[in-house]
Structures are given as structure tokens and as C-alpha cells.
Design a protein around this motif. Structure first.
Motif, PDB file in Angstrom:
ATOM      1  N   PRO A 157       0.812  -1.232   0.000  1.00 17.11           N
ATOM      2  CA  PRO A 157       0.000   0.000   0.000  1.00 17.11           C
ATOM      3  C   PRO A 157       0.842   1.277   0.000  1.00 17.11           C
ATOM      4  O   PRO A 157       0.508   2.244  -0.699  1.00 17.11           O
ATOM      5  N   GLU A 158       1.928   1.294   0.775  1.00 17.63           N
ATOM      6  CA  GLU A 158       2.788   2.470   0.806  1.00 17.63           C
ATOM      7  C   GLU A 158       3.410   2.737  -0.558  1.00 17.63           C
ATOM      8  O   GLU A 158       3.562   3.898  -0.964  1.00 17.63           O
ATOM      9  N   GLU A 159       3.750   1.662  -1.269  1.00 15.14           N
ATOM     10  CA  GLU A 159       4.343   1.809  -2.595  1.00 15.14           C
ATOM     11  C   GLU A 159       3.295   2.258  -3.615  1.00 15.14           C
ATOM     12  O   GLU A 159       3.580   3.070  -4.506  1.00 15.14           O
ATOM     13  N   GLU A 160       2.082   1.730  -3.494  1.00  7.35           N
ATOM     14  CA  GLU A 160       1.009   2.176  -4.383  1.00  7.35           C
ATOM     15  C   GLU A 160       0.767   3.671  -4.205  1.00  7.35           C
ATOM     16  O   GLU A 160       0.523   4.395  -5.185  1.00  7.35           O
ATOM     17  N   TYR A 161       0.839   4.127  -2.951  1.00 11.81           N
ATOM     18  CA  TYR A 161       0.637   5.553  -2.696  1.00 11.81           C
ATOM     19  C   TYR A 161       1.797   6.374  -3.261  1.00 11.81           C
ATOM     20  O   TYR A 161       1.579   7.448  -3.843  1.00 11.81           O
ATOM     21  N   GLU A 162       3.004   5.901  -3.110  1.00 14.44           N
ATOM     22  CA  GLU A 162       4.158   6.608  -3.676  1.00 14.44           C
ATOM     23  C   GLU A 162       3.988   6.791  -5.180  1.00 14.44           C
ATOM     24  O   GLU A 162       4.298   7.854  -5.732  1.00 14.44           O
ATOM     25  N   MET A 163       3.476   5.759  -5.843  1.00 15.11           N
ATOM     26  CA  MET A 163       3.278   5.861  -7.288  1.00 15.11           C
ATOM     27  C   MET A 163       2.163   6.847  -7.627  1.00 15.11           C
ATOM     28  O   MET A 163       2.221   7.550  -8.633  1.00 15.11           O
ATOM     29  N   LEU A 164       1.142   6.919  -6.770  1.00 12.12           N
ATOM     30  CA  LEU A 164       0.053   7.874  -6.981  1.00 12.12           C
ATOM     31  C   LEU A 164       0.574   9.313  -6.984  1.00 12.12           C
ATOM     32  O   LEU A 164       0.036  10.173  -7.682  1.00 12.12           O
ATOM     33  N   CYS A 165       1.622   9.559  -6.202  1.00  7.65           N
ATOM     34  CA  CYS A 165       2.167  10.914  -6.069  1.00  7.65           C
ATOM     35  C   CYS A 165       3.041  11.326  -7.258  1.00  7.65           C
ATOM     36  O   CYS A 165       3.432  12.503  -7.349  1.00  7.65           O
ATOM     37  N   LEU A 166       3.366  10.388  -8.132  1.00  3.39           N
ATOM     38  CA  LEU A 166       4.203  10.699  -9.291  1.00  3.39           C
ATOM     39  C   LEU A 166       3.321  11.249 -10.409  1.00  3.39           C
ATOM     40  O   LEU A 166       2.351  10.614 -10.810  1.00  3.39           O
ATOM     41  N   MET A 167       3.693  12.409 -10.936  1.00  6.53           N
ATOM     42  CA  MET A 167       2.836  13.101 -11.884  1.00  6.53           C
ATOM     43  C   MET A 167       3.292  13.000 -13.332  1.00  6.53           C
ATOM     44  O   MET A 167       2.863  13.777 -14.175  1.00  6.53           O
ATOM     45  N   GLN A 168       4.171  12.044 -13.619  1.00  9.62           N
ATOM     46  CA  GLN A 168       4.572  11.793 -15.000  1.00  9.62           C
ATOM     47  C   GLN A 168       4.515  10.290 -15.261  1.00  9.62           C
ATOM     48  O   GLN A 168       5.013   9.495 -14.454  1.00  9.62           O
ATOM     49  N   GLU A 169       3.935   9.901 -16.388  1.00 11.81           N
ATOM     50  CA  GLU A 169       3.785   8.490 -16.712  1.00 11.81           C
ATOM     51  C   GLU A 169       5.131   7.792 -16.795  1.00 11.81           C
ATOM     52  O   GLU A 169       5.275   6.654 -16.339  1.00 11.81           O
ATOM     53  N   GLN A 171       7.789   8.428 -15.092  1.00 10.86           N
ATOM     54  CA  GLN A 171       8.234   8.186 -13.722  1.00 10.86           C
ATOM     55  C   GLN A 171       7.518   6.981 -13.127  1.00 10.86           C
ATOM     56  O   GLN A 171       8.129   6.149 -12.449  1.00 10.86           O
ATOM     57  N   ARG A 172       6.231   6.890 -13.387  1.00  9.58           N
ATOM     58  CA  ARG A 172       5.461   5.755 -12.858  1.00  9.58           C
ATOM     59  C   ARG A 172       5.919   4.442 -13.494  1.00  9.58           C
ATOM     60  O   ARG A 172       6.006   3.410 -12.821  1.00  9.58           O
ATOM     61  N   GLN A 173       6.216   4.483 -14.776  1.00 12.72           N
ATOM     62  CA  GLN A 173       6.714   3.282 -15.447  1.00 12.72           C
ATOM     63  C   GLN A 173       8.058   2.842 -14.861  1.00 12.72           C
ATOM     64  O   GLN A 173       8.283   1.655 -14.623  1.00 12.72           O
ATOM     65  N   GLU A 174       8.945   3.791 -14.628  1.00 15.00           N
ATOM     66  CA  GLU A 174      10.250   3.467 -14.041  1.00 15.00           C
ATOM     67  C   GLU A 174      10.082   2.905 -12.632  1.00 15.00           C
ATOM     68  O   GLU A 174      10.812   1.999 -12.222  1.00 15.00           O
ATOM     69  N   TYR A 175       9.128   3.437 -11.891  1.00  8.43           N
ATOM     70  CA  TYR A 175       8.866   2.946 -10.533  1.00  8.43           C
ATOM     71  C   TYR A 175       8.459   1.476 -10.584  1.00  8.43           C
ATOM     72  O   TYR A 175       8.962   0.648  -9.812  1.00  8.43           O
ATOM     73  N   LEU A 176       7.555   1.136 -11.505  1.00  7.86           N
ATOM     74  CA  LEU A 176       7.120  -0.249 -11.650  1.00  7.86           C
ATOM     75  C   LEU A 176       8.252  -1.143 -12.134  1.00  7.86           C
ATOM     76  O   LEU A 176       8.408  -2.270 -11.666  1.00  7.86           O
ATOM     77  N   ARG A 177       9.039  -0.641 -13.083  1.00  2.53           N
ATOM     78  CA  ARG A 177      10.154  -1.438 -13.617  1.00  2.53           C
ATOM     79  C   ARG A 177      11.131  -1.795 -12.511  1.00  2.53           C
ATOM     80  O   ARG A 177      11.552  -2.960 -12.399  1.00  2.53           O
ATOM     81  N   ARG A 178      11.501  -0.827 -11.689  1.00  5.71           N
ATOM     82  CA  ARG A 178      12.458  -1.082 -10.602  1.00  5.71           C
ATOM     83  C   ARG A 178      11.871  -2.049  -9.583  1.00  5.71           C
ATOM     84  O   ARG A 178      12.562  -2.953  -9.103  1.00  5.71           O
ATOM     85  N   HIS A 179      10.600  -1.863  -9.247  1.00  2.00           N
ATOM     86  CA  HIS A 179       9.965  -2.758  -8.272  1.00  2.00           C
ATOM     87  C   HIS A 179       9.955  -4.197  -8.765  1.00  2.00           C
ATOM     88  O   HIS A 179      10.334  -5.124  -8.036  1.00  2.00           O
ATOM     89  N   LEU A 180       9.525  -4.391 -10.007  1.00  2.00           N
ATOM     90  CA  LEU A 180       9.451  -5.744 -10.565  1.00  2.00           C
ATOM     91  C   LEU A 180      10.837  -6.354 -10.717  1.00  2.00           C
ATOM     92  O   LEU A 180      11.020  -7.563 -10.522  1.00  2.00           O
ATOM     93  N   GLY A 181      11.839  -5.503 -11.035  1.00  2.00           N
ATOM     94  CA  GLY A 181      13.210  -5.989 -11.160  1.00  2.00           C
ATOM     95  C   GLY A 181      13.763  -6.528  -9.851  1.00  2.00           C
ATOM     96  O   GLY A 181      14.642  -7.400  -9.849  1.00  2.00           O
ATOM     97  N   LYS A 182      13.248  -6.040  -8.733  1.00  2.00           N
ATOM     98  CA  LYS A 182      13.669  -6.533  -7.423  1.00  2.00           C
ATOM     99  C   LYS A 182      12.798  -7.703  -6.947  1.00  2.00           C
ATOM    100  O   LYS A 182      13.288  -8.654  -6.352  1.00  2.00           O
ATOM    101  N   ALA A 183      11.498  -7.606  -7.209  1.00  2.00           N
ATOM    102  CA  ALA A 183      10.553  -8.591  -6.668  1.00  2.00           C
ATOM    103  C   ALA A 183      10.676  -9.954  -7.333  1.00  2.00           C
ATOM    104  O   ALA A 183      10.614 -10.991  -6.656  1.00  2.00           O
TER     105      ALA A 183
END
Length: 219
Positions: A157-169, A171-183
Motif C-alpha cells: 500500500p505504501e508503494e502504491e501511494y508513492e506511485m500515486l504521487c508521481l505526476m509523470q507516466e 516516472q510511474r513506469q520506471e517505478y514499476l520497472r524497478r519494483h518488478l526488477g527486485k521482486a
């Protein structure tokens, strides 16, 4: 743009374009939904994380009231519209049971990188395969955005909220890419560990260690 909106804080993160079904049972929110539906006005869902209402949330519209109960409770269908930032919370709204907020709508750049989005989708499929879950998106892949896939990427949930605060697509794509690269590597290792644990105690056909040539010669 700044305006006043009624708010319905929830312990979830809602994204623009997201369809959300809710059961309304509290008197203050029964009033809020009844008024917003009658006036065809949207309301805000600020995210509540760790018991605290955050400053970012999503404006949603009511698509339909699917069912009305005798006690006034309702089942409703909603859709996310756009992200807002709370400037001031109005706890006591005259003649209302619910609260409201003065909000601002930050500029949100929705254009991302198509190639990066395809990479994210491949990673999500790999994640789902490791988790042994299946998910088909109703939107054609070429039209999917970070908002459409975020809830399926295994974010906290904290990560979903962090992504909500990003105002450029992007940036949001990079956030998901990094998360999935670790998970994904972590989950893959956990799956290997689970398989090793499950093998313990089973009959296994394992090759013996090669004999020492010197000892063989003595025999």
C-alpha cells in the motif's frame, strides 16, 4: 485548478481510470453518495495509509447505484478520474454528516514510453506465473498505462501511494520497472527454496561421488 469536494477517505489507493465497487453503509457516506449521485457530482477518495489520511487521492465519479437496501445502504460502481492534492481538510461542513476538502489538481503527464510499458507487462506476466495467478486486462495492451497495471504488480500500500504521487507516466513506469526488477528474483529464489524443502524426505535418484582412482587401483 482549486475547488471544494466532499471526501470519502479509504484505506486503499485508487488510480485514475480504475473501476471500484463499494458497499456504502455508514450514515455520513450514505448521505454523500446520495447527494453526489443526484447532482451528478464527483467525490474524492484520499488514501489512508497506516491510519493517517494522506494529502493525495483520486477524484471519482459514480457510474451507477447497483442496489439499494431497505436500511439505506447501497452498492455502487465508481471510476477514478484524476489525482488531487489536499490543501485543507474541512471537518465540519454545514448541514452535512461528511467532511470535505479544498483540493488542487496537479498537472499529470499521461504520455509514457511504449517499449518500457511492454517490458513492464512481460515482467508482470512473469510475476503472475511465479505466484501461480492469472489476470487478463480488459483494456487492449497497446492502451494500458501504469495506472491500469499497478494493482497487479505486487506493490505494498505504501508503494502504491508513492506511485500515486508521481505526476509523470514515465516516472510511474520506471517505478514499476524497478519494483518488478527486485521482486521477481526474490520470488524466484523463494520458489526454489520451497521446492528444496518439499523434496526433503523423498526418495531421490542422486549420483554418487566419483571414487578415488588410487583406491580403485589398490582393489
Amino acid at each position: 485548478m482549486t475547488n471544494f469536494i466532499p471526501i470519502f477517505p479509504l484505506e486503499i489507493v485508487v488510480y485514475p481510470t480504475e473501476h471500484l465497487n463499494l458497499h456504502i453503509f455508514e450514515p455520513r457516506y450514505k448521505q454523500l453518495i446520495a447527494e453526489c449521485f443526484a447532482q451528478q457530482k464527483p467525490f474524492g477518495i484520499p488514501s489512508v495509509i497506516g491510519g493517517t489520511m494522506k494529502e493525495f487521492g483520486t477524484l471519482v465519479e459514480i457510474l451507477s447505484i447497483e442496489k439499494r437496501y431497505e436500511n439505506g445502504e447501497m452498492d455502487i460502481r465508481t471510476r477514478g478520474l484524476k489525482v488531487f492534492r489536499v490543501l485543507e481538510t474541512i471537518r465540519d461542513v454545514p448541514d452535512k454528516l461528511y467532511s470535505g476538502a479544498i483540493v488542487h489538481y496537479p498537472r499529470n503527464i499521461r504520455q509514457g514510453n511504449d517499449e518500457l510499458m511492454q517490458k513492464i507487462l512481460r515482467s508482470i506476466r512473469e510475476l503472475h506465473a511465479l505466484l501461480k495467478v492469472s489476470r487478463d486486462f480488459s483494456t487492449p495492451e497497446a492502451e494500458l498505462s501504469s495506472y491500469d497495471v499497478a494493482h497487479h504488480a505486487g506493490l505494498q500500500p505504501e508503494e502504491e501511494y508513492e506511485m500515486l504521487c508521481l505526476m509523470q507516466e514515465r516516472q510511474r513506469q520506471e517505478y514499476l520497472r524497478r519494483h518488478l526488477g527486485k521482486a521477481i528474483p526474490l520470488l524466484a529464489e523463494m520458489e526454489n527454496l520451497k521446492q528444496r524443502i518439499q523434496l526433503n524426505g523423498h526418495f531421490r535418484n542422486l549420483p554418487g561421488y566419483p571414487s578415488d582412482p588410487a583406491s580403485q587401483a589398490e582393489q
